[in-house]
Design a protein around this motif. Structure first.
Motif, PDB file in Angstrom:
ATOM      1  N   LYS A   1      29.672  52.347  94.765  1.00 63.03           N
ATOM      2  CA  LYS A   1      28.799  50.917  95.360  1.00 63.03           C
ATOM      3  C   LYS A   1      28.093  50.558  94.243  1.00 63.03           C
ATOM      4  O   LYS A   1      28.231  49.384  94.093  1.00 63.03           O
ATOM      5  CB  LYS A   1      27.870  51.306  96.703  1.00 63.03           C
ATOM      6  CG  LYS A   1      27.370  50.047  97.271  1.00 63.03           C
ATOM      7  CD  LYS A   1      26.468  50.556  98.411  1.00 63.03           C
ATOM      8  CE  LYS A   1      25.739  49.460  99.300  1.00 63.03           C
ATOM      9  NZ  LYS A   1      24.678  48.875  98.464  1.00 63.03           N
ATOM     10  N   LYS A   2      27.142  51.241  93.667  1.00 61.17           N
ATOM     11  CA  LYS A   2      26.442  50.612  92.653  1.00 61.17           C
ATOM     12  C   LYS A   2      27.349  49.997  91.472  1.00 61.17           C
ATOM     13  O   LYS A   2      26.846  49.062  90.693  1.00 61.17           O
ATOM     14  CB  LYS A   2      25.411  51.753  92.009  1.00 61.17           C
ATOM     15  CG  LYS A   2      24.311  52.338  93.206  1.00 61.17           C
ATOM     16  CD  LYS A   2      23.266  53.059  92.778  1.00 61.17           C
ATOM     17  CE  LYS A   2      22.494  53.155  93.775  1.00 61.17           C
ATOM     18  NZ  LYS A   2      21.134  53.553  93.325  1.00 61.17           N
TER      19      LYS A   2
ATOM     20  N   TRP B   1      30.121  49.029  91.587  1.00 57.27           N
ATOM     21  CA  TRP B   1      30.822  47.528  91.998  1.00 57.27           C
ATOM     22  C   TRP B   1      29.962  46.508  91.979  1.00 57.27           C
ATOM     23  O   TRP B   1      30.173  45.298  91.540  1.00 57.27           O
ATOM     24  CB  TRP B   1      31.363  47.735  93.565  1.00 57.27           C
ATOM     25  CG  TRP B   1      32.311  46.451  93.834  1.00 57.27           C
ATOM     26  CD1 TRP B   1      31.992  45.429  94.943  1.00 57.27           C
ATOM     27  CD2 TRP B   1      33.416  46.174  93.537  1.00 57.27           C
ATOM     28  NE1 TRP B   1      32.972  44.614  94.936  1.00 57.27           N
ATOM     29  CE2 TRP B   1      33.961  44.838  94.098  1.00 57.27           C
ATOM     30  CE3 TRP B   1      34.254  46.598  92.512  1.00 57.27           C
ATOM     31  CZ2 TRP B   1      34.762  44.173  93.654  1.00 57.27           C
ATOM     32  CZ3 TRP B   1      35.530  46.099  92.010  1.00 57.27           C
ATOM     33  CH2 TRP B   1      35.777  44.739  92.725  1.00 57.27           C
ATOM     34  N   GLU B   2      28.512  46.716  92.081  1.00 55.63           N
ATOM     35  CA  GLU B   2      27.515  45.749  91.965  1.00 55.63           C
ATOM     36  C   GLU B   2      27.279  45.256  90.619  1.00 55.63           C
ATOM     37  O   GLU B   2      26.883  44.020  90.449  1.00 55.63           O
ATOM     38  CB  GLU B   2      26.189  46.221  92.476  1.00 55.63           C
ATOM     39  CG  GLU B   2      26.151  46.454  94.197  1.00 55.63           C
ATOM     40  CD  GLU B   2      25.018  47.165  94.547  1.00 55.63           C
ATOM     41  OE1 GLU B   2      24.122  47.736  93.766  1.00 55.63           O
ATOM     42  OE2 GLU B   2      24.824  47.455  95.979  1.00 55.63           O
ATOM     43  N   THR B   3      27.953  45.834  89.908  1.00 52.11           N
ATOM     44  CA  THR B   3      27.581  45.607  88.399  1.00 52.11           C
ATOM     45  C   THR B   3      28.921  44.991  87.812  1.00 52.11           C
ATOM     46  O   THR B   3      28.923  44.466  86.372  1.00 52.11           O
ATOM     47  CB  THR B   3      27.195  46.879  87.192  1.00 52.11           C
ATOM     48  OG1 THR B   3      28.301  47.761  87.312  1.00 52.11           O
ATOM     49  CG2 THR B   3      25.866  47.488  87.876  1.00 52.11           C
TER      50      THR B   3
ATOM     51  N   THR C   1      37.931  50.677  93.814  1.00 52.79           N
ATOM     52  CA  THR C   1      37.259  49.555  94.663  1.00 52.79           C
ATOM     53  C   THR C   1      38.232  48.483  94.824  1.00 52.79           C
ATOM     54  O   THR C   1      38.618  48.027  96.057  1.00 52.79           O
ATOM     55  CB  THR C   1      35.855  49.023  94.124  1.00 52.79           C
ATOM     56  OG1 THR C   1      35.097  50.187  94.186  1.00 52.79           O
ATOM     57  CG2 THR C   1      35.381  48.161  95.289  1.00 52.79           C
TER      58      THR C   1
END
Length: 109
Positions: A8-9, A11-13, A76
């Motif tokens: 998740k983290k 993907w946020e970057t 992802t």
């Protein structure tokens, strides 16, 4: 941090063309980062007579982190749970170990 949180983290970057519909970018990144790891190890063999210094270990650790990021991004993109990949891989390897099939070749041993 577990794999789910990491995915998740990571993907946020992620910032790259057609994010969410682009398996090529992270796949190429996997190849590139793998190559960087291999280059660093090659130079340890060539220049350091197989001695892995703390400095070299830190450099390799950063590259492994980059490789992990690209693997998470590709996972992802393919809508695959990264944690499930890790779990399934350990299950596969444990089964091979129990059956004395860790050596050899082939995906389905």
């Amino acid at each position: 941090m577990d794999f789910k949180e990491y995915q998740k983290k990571a993907w946020e970057t992620a910032i790259y063309p057609n994010k969410g519909k682009n398996i090529i970018y992270p796949a190429l990144g996997i190849g590139g980062e793998s190559g960087e790891i291999l280059e660093k190890i090659k130079k340890i063999l060539r220049d350091e007579n197989y001695k892995v210094t703390e400095e070299k270990k830190e450099e390799i650790k950063k590259e492994i982190g980059d490789l992990l990021w690209y693997i998470a991004a590709l996972s992802t993109e393919l809508n695959i749970n990264f944690e499930e990949i890790a779990e399934k891989n350990i299950e596969k390897l444990s089964s091979r170990k129990e059956r004395n099939q860790l050596h050899g070749s082939g995906d389905n041993r």
